[in-house]
Design a protein around this motif. Structure first.
Motif, PDB file in Angstrom:
ATOM      1  N   GLN A   1     -26.145 -13.603  16.277  1.00 17.23           N
ATOM      2  CA  GLN A   1     -25.369 -14.739  15.816  1.00 17.23           C
ATOM      3  C   GLN A   1     -25.945 -16.050  16.345  1.00 17.23           C
ATOM      4  OE1 GLN A   1     -22.601 -14.642  13.580  1.00 17.23           O
ATOM      5  NE2 GLN A   1     -23.236 -16.789  13.581  1.00 17.23           N
ATOM      6  N   LEU A   2     -26.512 -16.001  17.542  1.00 15.49           N
ATOM      7  CA  LEU A   2     -27.157 -17.190  18.099  1.00 15.49           C
ATOM      8  C   LEU A   2     -28.337 -17.612  17.215  1.00 15.49           C
ATOM      9  CD1 LEU A   2     -27.126 -19.126  20.558  1.00 15.49           C
ATOM     10  CD2 LEU A   2     -28.768 -17.615  21.646  1.00 15.49           C
ATOM     11  N   LYS A   3     -29.120 -16.636  16.740  1.00 18.24           N
ATOM     12  CA  LYS A   3     -30.242 -16.948  15.860  1.00 18.24           C
ATOM     13  C   LYS A   3     -29.753 -17.518  14.532  1.00 18.24           C
ATOM     14  CE  LYS A   3     -33.283 -13.348  17.769  1.00 18.24           C
ATOM     15  NZ  LYS A   3     -34.005 -12.080  17.484  1.00 18.24           N
ATOM     16  N   GLU A   4     -28.687 -16.930  13.973  1.00 15.89           N
ATOM     17  CA  GLU A   4     -28.159 -17.427  12.702  1.00 15.89           C
ATOM     18  C   GLU A   4     -27.601 -18.840  12.860  1.00 15.89           C
ATOM     19  OE1 GLU A   4     -25.315 -14.601  11.348  1.00 15.89           O
ATOM     20  OE2 GLU A   4     -26.788 -12.999  11.064  1.00 15.89           O
ATOM     21  N   THR A   5     -26.917 -19.072  13.975  1.00 14.80           N
ATOM     22  CA  THR A   5     -26.379 -20.410  14.217  1.00 14.80           C
ATOM     23  C   THR A   5     -27.499 -21.417  14.407  1.00 14.80           C
ATOM     24  OG1 THR A   5     -24.426 -19.424  15.276  1.00 14.80           O
ATOM     25  CG2 THR A   5     -24.819 -21.761  15.677  1.00 14.80           C
ATOM     26  N   GLN A   6     -28.556 -21.011  15.100  1.00 20.73           N
ATOM     27  CA  GLN A   6     -29.709 -21.885  15.286  1.00 20.73           C
ATOM     28  C   GLN A   6     -30.348 -22.235  13.942  1.00 20.73           C
ATOM     29  OE1 GLN A   6     -30.908 -23.332  18.017  1.00 20.73           O
ATOM     30  NE2 GLN A   6     -32.608 -24.281  16.926  1.00 20.73           N
TER      31      GLN A   6
END
Length: 602
Positions: free
Chosen positions: A256-261
């Protein structure tokens, strides 16, 4: 106008100089800003206008800082989502940021997807460089040398204005100035006004969205870094990661951190592009004073033009995405009142989570160390009670601003619970003045509440330590003198350490035969309290107490090496200290270490 201040407990006759949303209850009927009648006991909340008018009295509402609006919106969504889970029957959902909110906020929405397609196709750039225009004609008196086109009224005007003559002869008049017609491009047609205002609104939306995504990304990064931290105690990491794990696993968090980034980078690029369009081309030709209504007039150009029709589609998407920001004042008032109700329910959830280590609550109460612990909701407030005596009262207040100065001195049992959105880092202490930060955006939310609850209940336990049972019958005293952990002096008996079950049974028989019932009950109460004190509050392993002559004790747990000291303070009163790994730092240990003063009457 009579108001009740929920924070200080005082009654006001009139409006304060600044009104804080959610702080006051009405003690009489009134109408807010001439649009919503409020009943007695109604919450006085902001309606988005910034003004509080109750009948003939007027004061401004306190407004949050602009840079906290994104965090405030995220906080609202998270609290609402968690309370909905409670309403569906989940008694103990995780009080941390819900997965649904993280996923919804962190991924690209329909407006951003549509905007990406339009920008990629170059529709907005084509409009900026080659806009539709109209011709605007103006008639003005000018020098003959500048006149290119005359009007139908030029000769009539010249005949009646001799000041425009250069000379006059028998052949006629030689003009110096004439009434001429000039044409210029008119960029301010309706479709171009829609384009310009769309760029303004997209700029505002993307700026807010970028702040919200940044706040969400910071929270996810903090959670991921927290689980991998080397300077925090492993028990603290395990406890918080268990709560976070109810929402996200470490792998899901990283994904989710990658998607948010990715979303963050996309929105940032879109904002840069929109601001670029505002620096050049058509946007600069349309006056900023020209506005457009929320409902578009569907002209042929906005409907059929290969470029302009995408402006209309983006306008509709933007209007749908910003519906919450276009609510009527009465709707904003109702939403803010509901937020206070939801935040109270959320505070109750965090309190129940903090009390789980003391046993499961059945109907709001639990038995612990010969005491009955219970929680009760009183209006919006929550009360922690021991044996039906209120030991702590929590005052939930979803305040979006910094706490005012008059809330910093409250009775010791009263604690304000507020989101603390304006705080960047507040892990050095549990309480900030008389306030406790309670927010789903704070990984330490249960630890904070737990530390406060632990202090309250530890005070209850310490109040009975080394308190003598008296007057002691002689036969009971003789029995007590032979038992390790008991101290008998004359007709007084003190329980200073945990005693063996067989010795406890022997003493209970002696009390039953030779003493009054209340003395036997007092002895049983001391035994049960010592059973709790003789276990490590961190790992629950047996931990022997070393009693002191002044009625204090010290203890070192052999399993986790937690050190506890109950002793006289340097000044007046007593002090309890609990150290884990030799330190009392909330950031490192959470609720597992503490130091606080205690007033002791014996």
């Amino acid at each position: 106008m009579r108001l009740y201040d929920r924070i200080t407990g005082q009654t006001l006759n009139g409006l304060p100089e600044i009104v804080y949303s959610g702080r006051y209850l009405l003690r009489q009927k009134a109408t807010l800003n001439r649009h919503t009648p409020l009943e007695i006991e109604s919450l006085l909340c902001a309606d988005g206008s910034g003004r509080c008018q109750l009948d003939a009295l007027t004061s401004p509402f306190a407004t949050p800082e602009e840079d906290t609006e994104a965090d405030l919106e995220l906080f609202r969504d998270a609290v609402t989502s968690i309370v909905r889970l409670i309403a569906t029957g989940d008694e103990h959902p995780s009080p941390l940021m819900p997965a649904a909110i993280v996923s919804e906020q962190g991924n690209v929405n329909s407006l951003e997807q549509k905007l990406a397609e339009v920008l990629k196709a170059g529709h907005l750039h084509s409009i900026a460089k080659r806009p539709r225009i109209d011709l605007k004609y103006e008639e003005t008196v000018t020098d003959v040398s500048r006149a290119r086109r005359l009007t139908s009224s030029t000769y009539t005007h010249l005949a009646s204005h001799s000041e425009c003559w250069q000379s006059m002869s028998l052949l006629g008049v030689t003009p110096r100035k004439v009434l001429a017609r000039f044409s210029e491009d008119d960029y301010s047609i309706y479709e171009n006004r829609v384009y310009a205002r769309l760029l303004d609104e997209l700029d505002k939306y993307l700026t807010r969205r970028l702040k919200s995504l940044q706040a969400l990304w910071d929270g996810l990064e903090e959670a991921l870094a927290f689980s991998q931290s080397a300077d925090l105690h492993y028990l603290l990491i395990r406890e918080i990661c268990a709560l976070w794990g109810e929402t996200y696993s470490p792998e899901q968090t990283e994904q989710q951190l990658k998607e948010t980034q990715s979303t963050l980078e996309m929105v940032s690029a879109q904002l840069k592009c929109i601001r670029g369009l505002k620096q050049d081309g058509l946007y600069l030709q349309v006056p900023r004073s020209l506005r457009v209504g929320a409902s578009l007039h569907r002209t042929n150009i906005l409907t059929h033009d290969q470029h302009y029709r995408h402006v209309a589609l983006l306008w509709d998407e933007l209007h749908n995405a910003c519906q919450q920001g276009n609510r009527a004042p009465a709707q904003v008032l109702e939403a803010n009142q509901q937020l206070e109700q939801d935040y109270s329910a959320y505070t109750g959830l965090v309190l129940r989570q903090a009390l789980l280590r003391y046993g499961p609550l059945k109907d709001g109460s639990a038995s612990w160390a010969n005491h009955e612990i219970s929680i009760r909701q009183n209006g919006l407030n929550w009360q922690l009670m021991v044996d039906n005596n209120t030991k702590l009262e929590l005052v939930p207040w979803a305040c979006s601003c910094a706490l005012p100065d008059d809330t910093k001195k409250l009775p010791s049992q009263h604690v304000i619970c507020w989101p603390g959105i304006e705080l960047e880092d507040s892990l050095d202490a549990v309480l900030i003045g008389c306030a406790l930060r309670v927010s789903p955006m704070d990984l330490y939310v249960v630890e904070r509440m737990g530390a406060l609850v632990d202090q309250v209940l530890t005070r209850v336990m310490l109040a009975g330590y080394a308190v003598p049972v008296m007057p002691l019958p002689g036969l009971v005293a003789v029995t007590g003198q032979m038992i390790k952990g008991l101290k008998v002096q004359g007709s007084q008996l003190q329980v200073l350490n945990h005693i063996a079950d067989q010795d406890a049974a022997s003493m209970q028989v002696s009390f039953a035969k030779h003493a009054r019932q209340e003395l036997g009950r007092a002895f049983d109460s001391r035994l049960k309290e010592l059973q709790v004190l003789s276990r490590c509050p961190v790992c629950a392993a047996p931990s022997e107490l070393t009693s002191q002559n002044d009625g204090g004790f010290s203890s070192i747990c052999k399993q986790c090496e937690t050190k506890r000291y109950w002793r006289k303070a340097t000044g007046v009163g007593w002090e309890y200290q609990q150290l884990l790994n030799g330190i009392d730092i909330f950031r490192v240990n959470g609720r597992r270490s503490m130091t606080f003063p205690v007033d002791r009457n014996h």
